[in-house]
Scaffold this active site. Structure first.
Site, PDB file in Angstrom:
ATOM      1  N   VAL A 130       0.837  -1.172   0.025  1.00 45.98           N
ATOM      2  CA  VAL A 130      -0.121  -0.051   0.060  1.00 45.98           C
ATOM      3  C   VAL A 130       0.876   1.455   0.123  1.00 45.98           C
ATOM      4  O   VAL A 130       0.222   2.354   0.171  1.00 45.98           O
ATOM      5  CB  VAL A 130      -0.909   0.080   1.097  1.00 45.98           C
ATOM      6  CG1 VAL A 130      -1.867  -1.115   1.093  1.00 45.98           C
ATOM      7  CG2 VAL A 130       0.044  -0.052   2.480  1.00 45.98           C
ATOM      8  N   HIS A 155      -4.234  -4.428  -2.106  1.00 44.63           N
ATOM      9  CA  HIS A 155      -4.936  -4.234  -0.854  1.00 44.63           C
ATOM     10  C   HIS A 155      -5.067  -2.575  -0.771  1.00 44.63           C
ATOM     11  O   HIS A 155      -5.251  -1.996   0.424  1.00 44.63           O
ATOM     12  CB  HIS A 155      -3.873  -4.640   0.250  1.00 44.63           C
ATOM     13  CG  HIS A 155      -3.837  -6.212   0.212  1.00 44.63           C
ATOM     14  ND1 HIS A 155      -2.774  -6.901   0.781  1.00 44.63           N
ATOM     15  CD2 HIS A 155      -4.855  -7.128  -0.036  1.00 44.63           C
ATOM     16  CE1 HIS A 155      -2.994  -8.296   0.601  1.00 44.63           C
ATOM     17  NE2 HIS A 155      -4.421  -8.245   0.019  1.00 44.63           N
ATOM     18  N   GLY A 271       8.935 -11.520  -2.937  1.00 48.29           N
ATOM     19  CA  GLY A 271       9.028 -10.887  -1.856  1.00 48.29           C
ATOM     20  C   GLY A 271       7.694 -11.117  -0.731  1.00 48.29           C
ATOM     21  O   GLY A 271       7.262  -9.984  -0.353  1.00 48.29           O
ATOM     22  N   SER A 316      15.241 -10.136  -3.908  1.00 48.98           N
ATOM     23  CA  SER A 316      15.145  -9.638  -5.170  1.00 48.98           C
ATOM     24  C   SER A 316      16.091  -8.417  -5.197  1.00 48.98           C
ATOM     25  O   SER A 316      16.552  -8.610  -6.398  1.00 48.98           O
ATOM     26  CB  SER A 316      13.675  -8.930  -5.136  1.00 48.98           C
ATOM     27  OG  SER A 316      13.463  -7.768  -4.299  1.00 48.98           O
TER      28      SER A 316
END
Length: 361
Positions: A130, A155, A271, A316
């Site tokens: 978010v 979300h 992730g 990552s």
């Protein structure tokens, strides 16, 4: 009913060990997966760790902050005085945490994905985050429509807020309203900024108050609600446009996440432990419709039980830029926009959480 925070089971029958691979092998496998193109990417909080935002969970799948007690949707939306106290607590903590989220810069991983999007190798991006960082790492040629079409914020987003009657405003405007109503809290925020002693911020912008009480905190009302004759208690029910614990994503967002997946040939998950079901079911659906799935994450995930998933246990930030360089080849250097994306991004993980970097959201 007692509602618990989703986490990852450590039952050995549910999770399994994946072989460790070298960075060279990890890059090679990711290149092979991405190179054909038309990839959907699903990201979690782990990708934002290098931007200085802590992940929810550590390498064992448990919450990094054992004292983290988030407010649930039914508590925030309670119109009674008890609900008002929950809103005081939430907005006091969020008021302190918002500056760190707002000022966060995209990591090299965000920009690497942006480069893959620009090259149309990554066709759709679905993020649980978010923080809005993927939106800051997009090609400069993208307008609002292309950004909305190519990135789904599963979300929601912290950068806007809404009341329960649907009146919306930017978080920046709402933050200023909080400041004007709470001068002592504004002074406290200024002091934190001056001393550099930022409070510990969770991925949803919530912080620990460190002994400061919130009983004097004034929560702004929705001015449009008041103009419409709504009583003050109900007019104070304002929340950021994010999905709270105990709240479900809309059917429209769920349906779009499936459509975005289905129009791509494969799914790359980065992730995240997939502890939230809204993300886990995207992976489940990918397997159900026959899409290859690869995961790039450190630690157990909810999907480890599936045999058809290929998983690489690595951060990552350690591999994605190299993957982009190999996949894009010479054009990564000749195209000015690709060069900008490939050379951008920060690597500034939180100092006290370095052992758990790039774990899941």
């Amino acid at each position: 009913m007692r509602v618990s925070i989703p986490t990852i089971s450590l039952d050995p029958l549910v999770t399994k060990a994946f072989p460790q691979v070298s960075k060279t092998e990890a890059v090679s496998r990711l290149v092979s997966f991405i190179e054909p193109g038309n990839v959907a990417v699903l990201t979690g909080a782990g990708i934002s760790v290098d931007s200085g935002i802590r992940a929810y969970r550590g390498q064992n799948g448990r919450y990094l902050n054992p004292n983290y007690h988030p407010i649930f949707f039914h508590e925030l939306a309670d119109p009674t005085p008890k609900g008002h106290r929950f809103r005081q607590r939430y907005w006091a903590r969020s008021y302190l945490g918002w500056p760190a989220i707002k000022e966060a810069k995209p990591s090299t991983s965000h920009y690497a994905i942006g480069a893959l999007q620009y090259s149309n190798l990554v066709h759709k991006l679905i993020t649980q985050n978010v923080d809005g960082l993927h939106g800051k790492a997009i090609p400069i040629t993208w307008g609002a429509y292309e950004k909305q079409r190519r990135i789904l914020e599963l979300h929601g987003r912290l950068r806007t807020v809404s009341c329960t009657r649907g009146h919306s405003q930017s978080r920046a405007v709402f933050q200023e309203r909080i400041s004007s109503l709470n001068p002592s809290w504004r002074k406290y925020v200024d002091e934190l900024a001056r001393t550099g002693s930022e409070p510990r911020t969770n991925p949803d912008g919530d912080v620990e108050l460190r002994g400061r009480y919130f009983t004097d905190f004034v929560v702004p009302n929705c001015e449009l609600c008041l103009l419409e004759g709504v009583n003050a208690d109900e007019a104070s029910i304002i929340k950021p446009d994010v999905i709270f614990f105990g709240e479900s994503i809309s059917s429209a967002v769920k349906d779009r996440s499936f459509r975005d997946l289905e129009c791509c040939d494969k799914l790359l998950v980065i992730g995240t432990t997939l502890a939230t079901y809204s993300a886990f079911r995207i992976v489940k659906h990918a397997l159900e419709v026959g899409k290859p799935v690869m995961m790039l994450n450190i630690g157990p995930t909810r999907a480890d039980k599936f045999e058809r998933i290929e998983k690489i246990e690595m951060k990552s930030g350690a591999v994605l830029t190299d993957v982009c360089s190999l996949v894009l080849g010479p054009k990564a250097h000749h195209d000015p926009e690709l060069r900008r994306l490939m050379m951008s991004g920060v690597v500034q993980p939180p100092i006290d959480d370095t052992a758990d970097n790039d774990t899941g959201g």
